[in-house]
Design an enzyme around this catalytic site. Structure first.
Site, PDB file in Angstrom:
ATOM      1  N   ASP A  10      21.178  28.052  10.915  1.00 34.75           N
ATOM      2  CA  ASP A  10      20.445  29.365  11.193  1.00 34.75           C
ATOM      3  C   ASP A  10      20.285  29.494  12.725  1.00 34.75           C
ATOM      4  OD1 ASP A  10      17.731  30.815   9.876  1.00 34.75           O
ATOM      5  OD2 ASP A  10      17.615  30.425  12.092  1.00 34.75           O
TER       6      ASP A  10
ATOM      7  N   GLU B  33      21.147  42.126  15.415  1.00 33.07           N
ATOM      8  CA  GLU B  33      20.045  42.993  15.647  1.00 33.07           C
ATOM      9  C   GLU B  33      19.079  42.343  16.634  1.00 33.07           C
ATOM     10  OE1 GLU B  33      18.457  44.765  11.884  1.00 33.07           O
ATOM     11  OE2 GLU B  33      20.377  45.077  11.278  1.00 33.07           O
ATOM     12  N   ASN B  34      18.897  41.072  16.299  1.00 34.04           N
ATOM     13  CA  ASN B  34      17.848  39.943  16.634  1.00 34.04           C
ATOM     14  C   ASN B  34      17.927  39.155  17.858  1.00 34.04           C
ATOM     15  OD1 ASN B  34      16.107  41.846  15.021  1.00 34.04           O
ATOM     16  ND2 ASN B  34      16.865  40.243  13.494  1.00 34.04           N
TER      17      ASN B  34
ATOM     18  N   HIS C  40      31.316  43.538   3.850  1.00 33.39           N
ATOM     19  CA  HIS C  40      30.076  44.178   4.554  1.00 33.39           C
ATOM     20  C   HIS C  40      30.643  45.951   4.820  1.00 33.39           C
ATOM     21  CE1 HIS C  40      29.286  40.011   6.582  1.00 33.39           C
ATOM     22  NE2 HIS C  40      28.536  40.189   5.757  1.00 33.39           N
TER      23      HIS C  40
ATOM     24  N   LEU D  45      26.549  40.430  12.013  1.00 34.54           N
ATOM     25  CA  LEU D  45      26.368  39.025  12.177  1.00 34.54           C
ATOM     26  C   LEU D  45      24.982  38.761  11.616  1.00 34.54           C
ATOM     27  CD1 LEU D  45      27.334  39.146  16.389  1.00 34.54           C
ATOM     28  CD2 LEU D  45      28.741  38.632  14.358  1.00 34.54           C
TER      29      LEU D  45
ATOM     30  N   GLU E  46      21.562  48.286   4.179  1.00 29.22           N
ATOM     31  CA  GLU E  46      22.599  48.492   2.915  1.00 29.22           C
ATOM     32  C   GLU E  46      21.721  48.928   1.765  1.00 29.22           C
ATOM     33  OE1 GLU E  46      23.464  44.403   4.311  1.00 29.22           O
ATOM     34  OE2 GLU E  46      25.605  44.794   3.446  1.00 29.22           O
TER      35      GLU E  46
ATOM     36  N   ASN F 162      20.450  43.723  -5.973  1.00 30.42           N
ATOM     37  CA  ASN F 162      21.295  43.036  -5.517  1.00 30.42           C
ATOM     38  C   ASN F 162      21.510  41.669  -6.045  1.00 30.42           C
ATOM     39  OD1 ASN F 162      22.961  41.405  -3.984  1.00 30.42           O
ATOM     40  ND2 ASN F 162      22.273  41.987  -1.926  1.00 30.42           N
TER      41      ASN F 162
ATOM     42  N   GLY G  40      26.451  35.566   6.770  1.00 30.57           N
ATOM     43  CA  GLY G  40      27.921  36.090   6.709  1.00 30.57           C
ATOM     44  C   GLY G  40      28.361  36.780   8.004  1.00 30.57           C
TER      45      GLY G  40
ATOM     46  N   ARG H 176      30.292  28.998   6.932  1.00 28.72           N
ATOM     47  CA  ARG H 176      31.629  29.446   6.686  1.00 28.72           C
ATOM     48  C   ARG H 176      32.544  29.100   7.969  1.00 28.72           C
ATOM     49  NH1 ARG H 176      31.152  34.846   3.806  1.00 28.72           N
ATOM     50  NH2 ARG H 176      29.041  34.327   2.757  1.00 28.72           N
TER      51      ARG H 176
ATOM     52  N   LYS I 131      17.622  40.499  -5.348  1.00 26.82           N
ATOM     53  CA  LYS I 131      16.980  41.322  -4.333  1.00 26.82           C
ATOM     54  C   LYS I 131      16.897  42.742  -5.018  1.00 26.82           C
ATOM     55  CE  LYS I 131      18.608  39.544  -0.003  1.00 26.82           C
ATOM     56  NZ  LYS I 131      19.655  39.620   0.769  1.00 26.82           N
TER      57      LYS I 131
END
Ligand code: ADP
Length: 393
Positions: free
Chosen positions: A279, A330-331, A176, A205, A380, A9, A208, A237, A16
């Site tokens: 963040d 997720e968190n 996404h 979420l 992904e 990526n 982006g 954004r 990555k």
């Protein structure tokens, strides 16, 4: 025979990577080359829960890929890699699924670079550099936009003169998509149905952010558009604004359109509203400490997610489940609860205990009598590896 896939990526200053066996769902090594072009450039390798830093002062993309490959070779894994899967942000209308790259496809891909000038050229650089180092291996492109190519015209058209769609590709594409494809299959598994029988709302979420409606395994609407700027409030954004804002801001601030775009892409969203950070963890801490701007940023973020999800429900006949995924999805139990509180009109009631779960546990976060909402972890890289193996075996 090995099924190992190298997943790449490639971003503007980072790469990555991961070596994944998609059949066994095992990642043998992964990592990140970061700050490319700077003195502090380095490759961080993760294996068996341990991290190793390989300094690469001033290193560029080519040197980073060479370092990554020689590290993988040192681990004895290189000869087992059967193909390389690349994340490509924009596939335009040419690519509605993943493809094995050849010269013809590469040149078709170059022709649509103008649709994502910040992303596609660096994705292409990643493909060309990897091909240079591994000329014998098949290279596959997996597109963020591909999954949304099933959207109907009424969902993807903007109400501007129709010829702009035909001549300049002006339409909503959505992003996404690899994540939505993965989590919608996972969610179908969790509720014990085939993906082709499911009707989902989903919110990815992260830094982006986007939301989507997925019916019978296909995307039918999503919040991002021609570019990843449309839709939800994101880390930096703005998401949706009045299109008239561009001219208004340019004249009030006395700046160019390019600078307005820079403000909307890099200085807005959670960062712009809070003035503290992009963040979500930092903002949650600030909110809990009583910071009113952090609270305002979080409340605006959550309301906009709920408002979009309720709008996306117009594309569905019923809702099997709402899927939360991505770093925040997720968190972030506080965020999920705030979003669901705004969605009582669709029958959502959060279960505080189930919603508080962290770690690897996926599944229901709502009460028994609620419309179902699920926490699902996205992957992904695994999806890219699966597509690559399928296309190359
Ligand atoms: P990317 O879009 O770059 O892949 P991620 O999906 O990793 O990003 O999401 C990053 C976001 O997830 C950040 O805003 C981060 O604060 C948020 N996040 C990560 N962990 C938590 C947590 N425990 N609570 C709330 N937000 C979190």
């Amino acid at each position: 025979m090995s099924n190992n896939i190298l997943v790449i990526n490639c971003g503007s200053s980072s790469i990555k990577f991961a070596v994944i066996d998609p059949k066994r769902e095992i990642t043998s090594v992964s990592g990140l080359a970061e700050r490319l072009g700077e003195e502090a450039a380095q490759v961080i390798v993760k294996q068996n829960g341990k991290k190793k830093n390989l300094p690469l002062p001033g290193g560029d993309h080519d040197q980073a890929i060479a370092t990554i490959l020689s590290h993988i070779e040192g681990l004895g894994l290189l000869q087992d890699i059967v193909a390389v899967g690349h994340r490509v942000v924009h596939g335009g209308e040419n690519f509605s699924e993943s493809i094995v790259l050849d010269e013809k496809r590469l040149s078709q891909l170059k022709e649509i670079s103008h649709l994502a000038p910040l992303h596609n050229p660096v994705n292409l650089l990643g493909i060309e550099t990897t091909t240079k180092h591994l000329p014998k291996l098949p290279q596959v492109a997996v597109f963020d936009t591909a999954f949304h190519q099933t959207m109907p015209q009424e969902a993807f058209l903007y109400a501007v003169p129709f010829e702009y769609y035909r001549e300049y590709g002006v339409r909503r594409y959505g992003f996404h998509g690899t994540s939505y494809r993965y989590v919608s299959r996972k969610a179908a598994e969790l509720i014990g149905k085939a993906p082709s029988e499911c009707s989902f709302l989903a919110a990815h979420l992260g830094n982006g952010c986007s939301a989507a409606a997925i019916y019978e395994g296909k995307s039918v609407d999503t919040s991002m558009g021609l570019t990843p700027l449309e839709g939800l409030v994101m880390g930096t954004r703005s998401g949706d604004v009045d299109p008239g804002l561009h001219q208004y801001l340019a004249s009030q601030l006395g700046v160019s359109l390019d600078e307005v775009m820079n403000i909307l892409n890099k200085k807005s969203g959670l960062l712009g509203l809070s003035g503290i950070s992009n963040d979500m963890r930092t903002l949650e801490d600030a909110m809990l400490a009583g910071d009113t701007k952090a609270t305002l940023a979080i409340d605006t973020f959550c309301f906009k997610v709920a408002r979009y999800l309720c709008g996306l429900a117009a594309s569905l006949p019923y809702i099997d489940a709402l899927i939360f995924t991505g770093g925040i999805g997720e968190n972030g139990p506080i965020i999920r609860a705030k979003i669901l509180d705004h969605m009582q009109v669709l029958g959502f009631k959060v279960d505080p205990e189930l919603n508080d779960v962290q770690g690897d546990k996926q599944g229901r976060i709502t009460t028994e009598d609620s419309t179902l909402a699920l926490r699902v972890q996205t992957d992904e890289e695994l999806m890219i590896a699966q597509d690559t193996l399928t296309l190359c075996s």
